[in-house]
Design a protein around this motif. Structure first.
Motif, PDB file in Angstrom:
ATOM      1  N   ALA A   4      65.992 -34.099  24.336  1.00  0.00           N
ATOM      2  CA  ALA A   4      64.591 -34.348  24.003  1.00  0.00           C
ATOM      3  C   ALA A   4      64.133 -33.300  23.005  1.00  0.00           C
ATOM      4  CB  ALA A   4      63.721 -34.283  25.254  1.00  0.00           C
ATOM      5  N   SER A   5      63.259 -33.695  22.118  1.00  0.00           N
ATOM      6  CA  SER A   5      62.668 -32.725  21.191  1.00  0.00           C
ATOM      7  C   SER A   5      61.672 -31.863  21.967  1.00  0.00           C
ATOM      8  CB  SER A   5      61.956 -33.448  20.051  1.00  0.00           C
ATOM      9  OG  SER A   5      60.812 -34.125  20.551  1.00  0.00           O
ATOM     10  N   ASP A  33      64.155 -26.021  14.023  1.00  0.00           N
ATOM     11  CA  ASP A  33      64.834 -24.905  13.350  1.00  0.00           C
ATOM     12  C   ASP A  33      66.243 -24.671  13.888  1.00  0.00           C
ATOM     13  OD1 ASP A  33      64.108 -23.960  15.824  1.00  0.00           O
ATOM     14  OD2 ASP A  33      63.047 -22.200  15.091  1.00  0.00           O
ATOM     15  N   ASN A  34      66.862 -25.725  14.430  1.00  0.00           N
ATOM     16  CA  ASN A  34      68.226 -25.667  14.968  1.00  0.00           C
ATOM     17  C   ASN A  34      68.371 -24.749  16.177  1.00  0.00           C
ATOM     18  OD1 ASN A  34      69.299 -27.569  13.189  1.00  0.00           O
ATOM     19  ND2 ASN A  34      69.674 -26.018  11.631  1.00  0.00           N
ATOM     20  N   VAL A  35      67.287 -24.486  16.868  1.00  0.00           N
ATOM     21  CA  VAL A  35      67.333 -23.732  18.121  1.00  0.00           C
ATOM     22  C   VAL A  35      67.216 -24.741  19.256  1.00  0.00           C
ATOM     23  CG1 VAL A  35      66.165 -22.039  19.572  1.00  0.00           C
ATOM     24  CG2 VAL A  35      66.337 -21.660  17.115  1.00  0.00           C
ATOM     25  N   SER A  36      68.157 -24.684  20.179  1.00  0.00           N
ATOM     26  CA  SER A  36      68.138 -25.589  21.323  1.00  0.00           C
ATOM     27  C   SER A  36      68.304 -24.784  22.602  1.00  0.00           C
ATOM     28  CB  SER A  36      69.269 -26.620  21.227  1.00  0.00           C
ATOM     29  OG  SER A  36      69.123 -27.418  20.082  1.00  0.00           O
TER      30      SER A  36
END
Length: 84
Positions: A4-5, A33-36
């Motif tokens: 999920a975003s 920003d490619n942080v998960s």
């Protein structure tokens, strides 16, 4: 694995946490920003932490892996429980 975003997660956090608790499946929450991050049930986190702790010592890891190998090969013994 569910994804999920961050905006969807923030908008419906209760539903996501209820699903994680019910399914015991992790949820990956992504940002632009490619942080998960991964949201997991506490009991799963505790299990991972316990496993990491037990395998931290190379000698203990070898003993545990040997025990698992013996159990899978049927090299086990039954014992009565001692109750006090």
């Amino acid at each position: 694995m569910k994804i999920a975003s961050i905006s969807k997660f923030r908008k419906d956090i209760k539903r996501y946490i209820d699903e994680i608790d019910q399914d015991q499946e992790p949820l990956v929450v992504t940002r632009g920003d490619n942080v998960s991050v991964v949201v997991i049930p506490l009991n799963t986190f505790n299990s991972y932490s316990e496993t990491e702790y037990l395998l931290r010592s190379p000698a203990n890891a070898r003993r545990l892996l040997k025990s698992v190998e013996n159990a899978r090969a049927g090299k086990v013994e039954a014992h009565e429980l001692i109750e006090e």
